[in-house]
Design a protein around this motif. Structure first.
Motif, mmCIF file in Angstrom:
data_model
loop_
_atom_site.group_PDB
_atom_site.id
_atom_site.type_symbol
_atom_site.label_atom_id
_atom_site.label_comp_id
_atom_site.label_asym_id
_atom_site.label_seq_id
_atom_site.Cartn_x
_atom_site.Cartn_y
_atom_site.Cartn_z
ATOM 1 N N ILE A 29 0.858 -1.180 0.000
ATOM 2 C CA ILE A 29 0.000 0.000 0.000
ATOM 3 C C ILE A 29 0.895 1.231 0.000
ATOM 4 O O ILE A 29 1.870 1.289 0.759
ATOM 5 C CB ILE A 29 -0.917 -0.007 1.233
ATOM 6 C CG1 ILE A 29 -1.822 -1.250 1.193
ATOM 7 C CG2 ILE A 29 -1.762 1.265 1.296
ATOM 8 C CD1 ILE A 29 -2.591 -1.488 2.472
ATOM 9 N N PRO A 30 0.610 2.236 -0.848
ATOM 10 C CA PRO A 30 1.461 3.424 -0.908
ATOM 11 C C PRO A 30 1.600 4.116 0.444
ATOM 12 O O PRO A 30 0.647 4.201 1.218
ATOM 13 C CB PRO A 30 0.751 4.331 -1.920
ATOM 14 C CG PRO A 30 -0.038 3.390 -2.772
ATOM 15 C CD PRO A 30 -0.474 2.281 -1.858
ATOM 16 N N ILE A 89 -4.153 5.331 5.635
ATOM 17 C CA ILE A 89 -4.343 4.569 4.399
ATOM 18 C C ILE A 89 -4.750 5.538 3.288
ATOM 19 O O ILE A 89 -5.564 6.442 3.512
ATOM 20 C CB ILE A 89 -5.432 3.490 4.597
ATOM 21 C CG1 ILE A 89 -5.024 2.525 5.716
ATOM 22 C CG2 ILE A 89 -5.675 2.731 3.301
ATOM 23 C CD1 ILE A 89 -3.767 1.735 5.453
ATOM 24 N N PRO A 90 -4.216 5.379 2.073
ATOM 25 C CA PRO A 90 -4.573 6.302 0.982
ATOM 26 C C PRO A 90 -6.075 6.351 0.738
ATOM 27 O O PRO A 90 -6.802 5.367 0.936
ATOM 28 C CB PRO A 90 -3.842 5.708 -0.227
ATOM 29 C CG PRO A 90 -2.720 4.912 0.345
ATOM 30 C CD PRO A 90 -3.227 4.361 1.646
ATOM 31 N N SER A 91 -6.563 7.508 0.310
ATOM 32 C CA SER A 91 -7.979 7.651 -0.030
ATOM 33 C C SER A 91 -8.289 6.741 -1.210
ATOM 34 O O SER A 91 -7.422 6.400 -2.015
ATOM 35 C CB SER A 91 -8.306 9.102 -0.380
ATOM 36 O OG SER A 91 -7.529 9.534 -1.483
ATOM 37 N N GLY A 92 -9.546 6.383 -1.344
ATOM 38 C CA GLY A 92 -9.919 5.430 -2.397
ATOM 39 C C GLY A 92 -10.024 4.015 -1.871
ATOM 40 O O GLY A 92 -10.596 3.140 -2.527
ATOM 41 N N LYS A 93 -9.465 3.783 -0.703
ATOM 42 C CA LYS A 93 -9.569 2.486 -0.049
ATOM 43 C C LYS A 93 -10.711 2.536 0.965
ATOM 44 O O LYS A 93 -11.017 3.571 1.529
ATOM 45 C CB LYS A 93 -8.273 2.140 0.684
ATOM 46 C CG LYS A 93 -7.038 2.043 -0.208
ATOM 47 C CD LYS A 93 -6.973 0.703 -0.892
ATOM 48 C CE LYS A 93 -5.643 0.526 -1.622
ATOM 49 N NZ LYS A 93 -5.544 -0.789 -2.281
ATOM 50 N N ASP A 94 -11.354 1.403 1.176
ATOM 51 C CA ASP A 94 -12.326 1.302 2.262
ATOM 52 C C ASP A 94 -12.014 0.059 3.078
ATOM 53 O O ASP A 94 -11.246 -0.810 2.657
ATOM 54 C CB ASP A 94 -13.759 1.298 1.743
ATOM 55 C CG ASP A 94 -14.017 0.192 0.738
ATOM 56 O OD1 ASP A 94 -13.755 -0.987 1.053
ATOM 57 O OD2 ASP A 94 -14.480 0.508 -0.379
ATOM 58 N N LEU A 95 -12.609 -0.025 4.239
ATOM 59 C CA LEU A 95 -12.284 -1.112 5.159
ATOM 60 C C LEU A 95 -12.537 -2.483 4.539
ATOM 61 O O LEU A 95 -11.782 -3.433 4.784
ATOM 62 C CB LEU A 95 -13.080 -0.956 6.457
ATOM 63 C CG LEU A 95 -12.633 0.172 7.388
ATOM 64 C CD1 LEU A 95 -13.577 0.302 8.576
ATOM 65 C CD2 LEU A 95 -11.217 -0.057 7.880
ATOM 66 N N SER A 96 -13.576 -2.594 3.738
ATOM 67 C CA SER A 96 -13.922 -3.901 3.165
ATOM 68 C C SER A 96 -12.927 -4.362 2.103
ATOM 69 O O SER A 96 -12.814 -5.564 1.835
ATOM 70 C CB SER A 96 -15.331 -3.853 2.560
ATOM 71 O OG SER A 96 -15.379 -2.908 1.496
#
Length: 333
Positions: free
Chosen positions: A216-217, A240-247
């Motif tokens: 992950i960046p 965590i970079p935006s665009g990611k979600d917990l799921s």
């Protein structure tokens, strides 16, 4: 402070102040873009004043806007506009600028009010007075205002990495108030606010030590957060970079590592350089709390230390650190 023009009881005046408020909502967002503001809405002899600038004509007013646009690439945000007198409209705004002529491209932030007077005869704006939140003397020429500008030109090294998104709502002489959007962190337990215990564990997660070995960046800053009054219950967090979600994120390999979504909200932040030792961080936290209490803002328990730089690769005097305290509430009204 209030500027009023003409006789308040003039019966022949038919200035539609509500229409002018609506006009500003549409026009001011174009202050620094290619469209620009509509100069026909201003008298030829319009008076502009801020703590370090003054102009008395529309051509000088437009020249000032052009100068700022070319030197600082400003981002202007209008928060609200409302009628505050018979022939007066007040606006609240934030302006964030990067001074591109300096190699480190410092960011300058100004927030405040603009008091705009309307000429009841021409139905145009005849005066524009800027009041900065960061200075107490807003008269032209304010030495305090000049110092405020030069203070913001100092060197801070901010890595070219993604950071949590926030909007600066107010910047005073001692702190700035931000509104953070929600963001996700990977976290584990730490030892103290200025400590590094636990960092390798959360860094390992984003470097591929997770259930799917996904890399992950990297982002900035690294947060250490304490949620108790003694600042002893500490967690270490990497955003965590935006665009990611917990799921969609892989599960951690270690039980002591957690993924958590922070809901964001209002926070007060103070920026400083140098090595963020525990004594320095606690002193900054105490100073910030005193400033918030003096200004009538309700601070939550605990605080966060944000560290933007690799301490092994960055000179102390250009490090960017921040102490951040979440607020119970905040209003710009």
């Amino acid at each position: 402070m209030s500027l009023q023009v003409g006789n308040e009881t003039t019966p022949t005046s038919t200035v539609d102040m509500e229409q002018l408020v609506g006009f500003l909502y549409k026009d001011l967002p174009h202050l620094f873009d290619d469209q620009g503001i509509d100069p026909k809405a201003y008298d030829e002899r319009v008076k502009f004043r801020d703590p370090i600038t003054k102009h008395d004509t529309i051509s000088g007013y437009l020249f000032n806007i052009s100068l700022l646009k070319n030197l600082f690439t400003p981002d202007f945000q209008l928060h609200w506009a409302k009628q505050t007198g018979p022939y007066e409209i007040t606006t609240r705004w934030t302006m964030v600028m990067k001074f591109s002529l300096l190699p480190w491209k410092p960011e300058l932030v100004f927030t405040g009010l603009s008091i705009m007077a309307v000429n009841p005869e021409t139905k145009k704006f005849c005066s524009h007075l800027d009041l900065w939140d960061s200075v107490s003397n807003n008269d032209y020429f304010s030495f305090e205002g000049l110092v405020d500008v030069f203070k913001q030109l100092r060197v801070y090294k901010t890595p070219d990495l993604e950071t949590p998104k926030y909007q600066i709502l107010k910047r005073t002489a001692n702190y700035e108030v931000r509104k953070y959007e929600p963001f996700i962190v990977v976290e584990t337990n730490g030892d103290k606010l200025s400590g590094s215990s636990g960092f390798n564990n959360v860094a390992g997660y984003i470097f591929g030590k997770n259930a799917t070995m996904e890399k992950i960046p990297m982002t900035t800053p690294v947060f250490t957060q304490a949620t108790d009054p003694e600042l002893s219950a500490v967690s270490v967090q990497i955003v965590i970079p935006s665009g990611k979600d917990l799921s969609s994120l892989p599960m951690p390999n270690e039980e002591k590592i957690n993924l958590k979504k922070l809901e964001g909200g209002f926070a007060a932040a103070v920026k400083f350089s140098g090595k963020p030792t525990e004594d320095v961080v606690r002193a900054k936290e105490n100073e910030l709390r005193k400033s918030l209490s003096k200004d009538g803002l309700k601070a939550k328990t605990g605080c966060m230390l944000a560290r933007y730089n690799d301490p092994g690769r960055t000179w102390n005097f250009i490090m960017r650190n921040e102490v951040i305290i979440w607020l119970e509430e905040f209003s710009l009204d």
